[in-house]
Design an enzyme around this catalytic site. Structure first.
Site, PDB file in Angstrom:
ATOM      1  N   HIS A  38       0.836  -1.206   0.000  1.00  0.00           N
ATOM      2  CA  HIS A  38       0.000   0.000   0.000  1.00  0.00           C
ATOM      3  C   HIS A  38       0.874   1.261   0.000  1.00  0.00           C
ATOM      4  O   HIS A  38       0.590   2.223  -0.711  1.00  0.00           O
ATOM      5  CB  HIS A  38      -0.889   0.034   1.247  1.00  0.00           C
ATOM      6  CG  HIS A  38      -1.838  -1.123   1.386  1.00  0.00           C
ATOM      7  ND1 HIS A  38      -1.724  -2.055   2.390  1.00  0.00           N
ATOM      8  CD2 HIS A  38      -2.922  -1.493   0.657  1.00  0.00           C
ATOM      9  CE1 HIS A  38      -2.709  -2.938   2.287  1.00  0.00           C
ATOM     10  NE2 HIS A  38      -3.448  -2.635   1.239  1.00  0.00           N
ATOM     11  N   VAL A 177       4.526  -5.775  -4.693  1.00  0.00           N
ATOM     12  CA  VAL A 177       5.603  -5.641  -3.716  1.00  0.00           C
ATOM     13  C   VAL A 177       5.662  -6.928  -2.893  1.00  0.00           C
ATOM     14  O   VAL A 177       4.627  -7.428  -2.436  1.00  0.00           O
ATOM     15  CB  VAL A 177       5.368  -4.421  -2.805  1.00  0.00           C
ATOM     16  CG1 VAL A 177       6.474  -4.293  -1.763  1.00  0.00           C
ATOM     17  CG2 VAL A 177       5.256  -3.152  -3.653  1.00  0.00           C
TER      18      VAL A 177
HETATM   19  P1  AMP Z   1      -6.381  -4.104  -0.337  1.00  0.00           P
HETATM   20  O1  AMP Z   1      -6.258  -3.258   0.882  1.00  0.00           O
HETATM   21  O2  AMP Z   1      -5.824  -5.480  -0.175  1.00  0.00           O
HETATM   22  O3  AMP Z   1      -7.739  -4.054  -0.949  1.00  0.00           O
HETATM   23  O4  AMP Z   1      -5.419  -3.446  -1.410  1.00  0.00           O
HETATM   24  C1  AMP Z   1      -5.542  -2.089  -1.750  1.00  0.00           C
HETATM   25  C2  AMP Z   1      -4.688  -1.815  -2.956  1.00  0.00           C
HETATM   26  O5  AMP Z   1      -3.323  -2.135  -2.675  1.00  0.00           O
HETATM   27  C3  AMP Z   1      -5.111  -2.675  -4.161  1.00  0.00           C
HETATM   28  O6  AMP Z   1      -5.000  -1.895  -5.336  1.00  0.00           O
HETATM   29  C4  AMP Z   1      -4.088  -3.769  -4.126  1.00  0.00           C
HETATM   30  O7  AMP Z   1      -3.860  -4.345  -5.387  1.00  0.00           O
HETATM   31  C5  AMP Z   1      -2.857  -3.036  -3.641  1.00  0.00           C
HETATM   32  N1  AMP Z   1      -1.916  -3.985  -3.068  1.00  0.00           N
HETATM   33  C6  AMP Z   1      -2.150  -4.892  -2.094  1.00  0.00           C
HETATM   34  N2  AMP Z   1      -1.062  -5.654  -1.872  1.00  0.00           N
HETATM   35  C7  AMP Z   1      -0.104  -5.215  -2.737  1.00  0.00           C
HETATM   36  C8  AMP Z   1       1.240  -5.607  -3.005  1.00  0.00           C
HETATM   37  N3  AMP Z   1       1.843  -6.596  -2.344  1.00  0.00           N
HETATM   38  N4  AMP Z   1       1.912  -4.936  -3.963  1.00  0.00           N
HETATM   39  C9  AMP Z   1       1.316  -3.926  -4.649  1.00  0.00           C
HETATM   40  N5  AMP Z   1       0.053  -3.512  -4.431  1.00  0.00           N
HETATM   41  C10 AMP Z   1      -0.650  -4.140  -3.494  1.00  0.00           C
END
Ligand code: AMP
Length: 262
Positions: A38, A177
């Site tokens: 994030h 990431v």
């Molecule tokens: P989430 O809180 O899991 O819904 O993720 C919020 C945003 O962060 C989404 O666009 C996810 O794709 C991105 N995101 C979550 N984990 C990662 C990661 N390891 N690398 C890059 N972006 C991420």
């Protein structure tokens, strides 16, 4: 300038109305329990915009009835510390009743990219995601929005919604990431036992074997199953100009997804 934390739609609309029309607003929607994935989205948004808005909302409409809505990690105090250190301007952290007041009855459905992969195993998931993201877009009215490519199908679904519904928003996809051992960072990793946490990077190692051609998807489903991963899907499919090898698997009660884009 101090971080502004807003809980209501009215306050967010008001904030948005009071910034100069030419200012660039970058938006990072999340479900909180923030990690370096994030933070990487936030850093890119910080570089490319005048204002950065982060939303933290565990969206109930994207969880199925037997899914982990109730045990999804929540860590608002720590999230606000991260937001502040990443120089976020506004955190929008509404309650469920603020996003879905009684009587809410409109949903957004993308009907092509939401088929297959996670769409087949999580009925209604992308409908919930598209609905909440459109509602957030309409409040934040960003010029650019940042999404992680770990959720590649989500990126496709939202990009298609932006195109089909004529939204004037640039979609920015950010590479996955990973932890030092290769595990894709995810809020859900917090739910892994110590033993499963040690096993979990095998998913990424497996994806590397497939994309490097030293093993087949069929062989890898076997390898992972023997290590007690419950594989939901493991597929290669076209993605933009290249292709995507994507997997979803349970380890214990934690659902992990990962992919490699090539
Ligand atoms: P989430 O809180 O899991 O819904 O993720 C919020 C945003 O962060 C989404 O666009 C996810 O794709 C991105 N995101 C979550 N984990 C990662 C990661 N390891 N690398 C890059 N972006 C991420």
């Amino acid at each position: 300038v101090a971080l502004v934390v807003l809980k209501t739609r009215a306050d967010l609309i008001n904030w948005r109305l009071n910034i100069a029309p030419k200012k660039r607003v970058g938006f990072v929607p999340t479900m909180g329990a923030l990690h370096l994935g994030h933070a990487t989205l936030l850093r890119q948004a910080r570089l490319e915009n005048d204002f950065v808005v982060l939303s933290i909302f565990v969206n109930p409409t994207q969880f199925g009835v037997n899914e982990d809505l109730d045990r999804y990690p929540r860590a608002l105090a720590e999230d606000l510390r991260i937001a502040e250190s990443e120089k976020v301007d506004v955190v929008f952290a509404p309650d469920v009743s603020e996003m879905y007041p009684t009587g809410h009855s409109t949903f957004v459905e993308e009907t092509e990219f939401s088929k297959g992969l996670c769409g087949d195993f999580r009925p209604g998931h992308f409908r919930g995601v598209a609905t909440v993201v459109l509602k957030l877009f309409n409040l934040v009215r960003p010029g650019r929005s940042y999404f992680g490519l770990k959720d590649a199908q989500q990126f496709l679904v939202i990009s298609k919604m932006v195109l089909d519904l004529n939204l004037d928003i640039k979609m920015i996809g950010v590479p996955t990431v990973r932890e030092a051992d290769g595990l894709a960072m995810s809020s859900r990793n917090r739910g892994l036992s110590k033993e499963d946490r040690e096993k979990a990077p095998e998913i990424y190692r497996s994806l590397l074997r497939v994309t490097q051609g030293s093993s087949s998807i069929a062989q890898e489903i076997d390898v992972l199953s023997k290590l007690d991963f419950k594989v939901q899907y493991y597929e290669r499919r076209p993605f933009e100009s290249g292709h995507l090898v994507a997997i979803a698997a349970y380890l214990g009660s934690t659902r992990l997804i990962d992919n490699i884009l090539g």
